[in-house]
Design a protein around this motif. Structure first.
Motif, mmCIF file in Angstrom:
data_model
loop_
_atom_site.group_PDB
_atom_site.id
_atom_site.type_symbol
_atom_site.label_atom_id
_atom_site.label_comp_id
_atom_site.label_asym_id
_atom_site.label_seq_id
_atom_site.Cartn_x
_atom_site.Cartn_y
_atom_site.Cartn_z
ATOM 1 N N GLU A 67 0.812 -1.305 -0.005
ATOM 2 C CA GLU A 67 -0.110 -0.058 -0.104
ATOM 3 C C GLU A 67 0.749 1.492 -0.034
ATOM 4 O O GLU A 67 0.517 2.441 -0.593
ATOM 5 N N LYS A 70 2.127 2.563 -3.282
ATOM 6 C CA LYS A 70 1.155 3.148 -4.361
ATOM 7 C C LYS A 70 1.145 4.778 -4.631
ATOM 8 O O LYS A 70 1.595 5.294 -3.568
ATOM 9 N N PRO A 71 0.738 5.295 -5.784
ATOM 10 C CA PRO A 71 0.601 6.450 -5.715
ATOM 11 C C PRO A 71 -0.019 7.256 -4.748
ATOM 12 O O PRO A 71 -1.408 6.779 -4.552
ATOM 13 N N TYR A 72 0.258 8.420 -4.305
ATOM 14 C CA TYR A 72 -0.690 9.120 -3.402
ATOM 15 C C TYR A 72 -0.982 8.376 -2.156
ATOM 16 O O TYR A 72 -2.173 8.782 -1.846
ATOM 17 N N SER A 73 -0.215 7.465 -1.782
ATOM 18 C CA SER A 73 -0.369 6.567 -0.522
ATOM 19 C C SER A 73 -0.220 7.845 0.753
ATOM 20 O O SER A 73 0.843 8.550 0.771
ATOM 21 N N ASN A 74 -0.722 7.441 1.866
ATOM 22 C CA ASN A 74 -0.621 8.174 3.008
ATOM 23 C C ASN A 74 0.076 7.615 3.925
ATOM 24 O O ASN A 74 -0.189 6.639 5.067
ATOM 25 N N ASP A 203 -6.124 2.837 8.459
ATOM 26 C CA ASP A 203 -6.360 2.554 7.105
ATOM 27 C C ASP A 203 -6.727 0.894 7.118
ATOM 28 O O ASP A 203 -5.599 0.259 7.111
#
Length: 484
Positions: A67, A70-74, A203
């Motif tokens: 996770e 991945k792009p734009y993961s927090n 999450d």
């Protein structure tokens, strides 16, 4: 990107080598100081701590990296979720282990106390260390993982050296193992908090498909510990100590072929999605290199086990551990064949087949360790370990549609060299005796005959080194030429 991968791999390689050297020296001194029975109790505790420690992760590292990349993961939220889950897992594991060990070992107070002192602190140390290891692996800053491992291993070794010098009893040495892991966990968490001050948020995606990682990871983790744990139930602690000493030597020996496996693994994934034919050729190349290296390493230790045990652990261990080592040394050659076969399955998307074979190996291992260990102690345990590897060899080969041809091409020529190693080794042993000179002459012969006769391997190694140093691994024309 290539330089980043090389740099990160270098950090991990150096840290692993340093830690293994330090812990190996500490282990040797501990075994010499304790004797077979007390070292057997400590070995059971350490094996159980590895298994228990896995339940604070259960695949979270894999899902966090999945996770987090991945792009734009927090990242802060993901890490906060992983931290909370690890704490919950650690709490559950602690309660379960306390009850289980109380029921299983209530009639063996010395062993029970040793297990508590090692396992319970290690559970929490592993939970905290895992947060940092997963985070820095995710952001590809492996130098911090190396730092965590080196500090934790150094604290363990330093504490053990002090304990041995001042003749600590078994309980304190066991506690040293546990608390050292906890120190590493505290340092790991502190490093993470410097980058991410608050581990907050939730999450639930970290739980998606977690179970599939849990099962496979648990089997890989438990198989090396199975012998020690099962033998404790069917034989005495002295035999467990002899088995553990003998098992530790091939487990260290395998690290060199294991480095090759780690180097090939990403490339196999890369090719599996693009060109199955080239994936097959690279799988054969991995099998050829690893099997040859495993055979080269295994033979001297299998033919001269008495000499090896005496030199490393002392003469008091020779009678009990040398026969077991003579059998277990062949495990290095078998593992060096099994891992490339297993990697081929995983990288082709056949992980379920690999897991199925591991389940079969686990079940067979439980039976063989009980039957053979109860009858022949450490030697029976060693025979059980070899049977497991043979079952895995057959399973991994038959589970792959091209497994049989891959095995034939990959190890075909190496078998002839392997036989020559054994024949010459036996000639040296029976003509010159079980001496250091015989051992050194055999090692020299193995190196020289391999370098002289195996022209194909020499060419491949030369080409790989050129490409590796040039930073063009996997891109040069002709890199994956079909091997004959």
């Amino acid at each position: 990107m290539g330089n980043t991968i090389l740099l990160n791999a270098s950090y991990l390689f150096v840290s692993n080598i340093i830690i293994r050297i330090i812990t190996a020296l500490a282990t040797i001194l501990v075994a010499r100081n304790l004797g077979a029975e007390e070292y057997g109790a400590l070995s059971v505790a350490l094996a159980l701590s590895v298994v228990a420690g896995y339940f604070t992760d259960m695949g979270l590292t894999h899902t966090l990296i999945r996770e987090g990349t991945k792009p734009y993961s927090n990242i802060p939220v993901l890490l906060g979720t992983a931290f909370k889950l690890r704490i919950l897992f650690a709490m559950g594991t602690t309660v379960f282990c306390y009850i289980l060990f109380h029921l299983l070992y209530s009639d063996q107070p010395v062993l029970q106390k040793t297990i508590y002192f090692v396992v319970l602190p290690t559970v929490w140390g592993g939970a905290l260390q895992g947060v940092g290891v997963a985070y820095y692996q995710m952001i590809q800053k492996m130098q911090f993982i190396a730092l965590i491992r080196i500090v934790s291993g150094s604290v363990t070794a330093a504490t053990l050296f002090v304990g041995i010098a001042t003749r600590w009893p078994l309980y304190l040495l066991a506690l040293a193992y546990g608390l050292s892991s906890l120190v590493g966990g505290v340092i790991s968490t502190a490093l993470v908090l410097r980058s991410i001050p608050g581990l907050r948020g939730w999450d639930r995606r970290l739980l998606d498909d977690l179970w599939s990682f849990t099962v496979g990871g648990l089997l890989v983790m438990i198989l090396p510990q199975l012998g020690t744990v099962m033998l404790e139930r069917v034989t005495n602690l002295e035999e467990v100590g002899y088995f553990s000493v003998a098992y530790r030597i091939p487990s260290l020996m395998y690290q060199l072929p294991g480095v090759l496996a780690a180097a090939f693994y990403p490339q196999l994934f890369h090719l599996a999605a693009r060109d199955v034919t080239q994936h097959f050729r690279l799988s054969i190349r991995e099998l050829k290199f690893m099997s040859l290296l495993g055979m080269m390493i295994a033979v001297p230790f299998a033919i001269f086990p008495e000499l090896v045990v005496c030199m490393i652990f002392g003469s008091q261990w020779v009678d009990g551990a040398s026969r077991a080592l003579g059998i277990l040394a062949w495990m290095v050659a078998l593992q060096s064949i099994n891992y490339p076969l297993a990697d081929a399955l995983t990288t082709l998307g056949l992980q379920s087949r690999r897991s199925g074979v591991l389940v079969l190996g686990f079940l067979v291992g439980m039976v063989t360790y009980v039957l053979l260990g109860s009858r022949w102690g450490a030697v029976g345990g060693a025979e059980g370990a070899i049977i497991i590897e043979l079952i895995l060899l057959m399973g991994f080969t038959l589970s792959n549609p091209k497994g049989k041809i891959m095995l034939f091409i990959g190890i075909g020529k190496n078998i002839f060299l392997f036989i020559s190693y054994i024949v010459i080794g036996l000639l040296f042993k029976f003509s010159l005796g079980n001496t250091g000179i015989s051992f050194l002459l055999l090692c020299m012969y193995i190196f020289l005959i391999t370098a002289t006769v195996d022209h194909e391997t020499r060419q491949i190694v030369h080409r790989e080194i050129e490409q590796y140093l040039g930073g063009k691994y996997g891109t040069k024309k002709g890199q994956l030429d079909e091997e004959k």
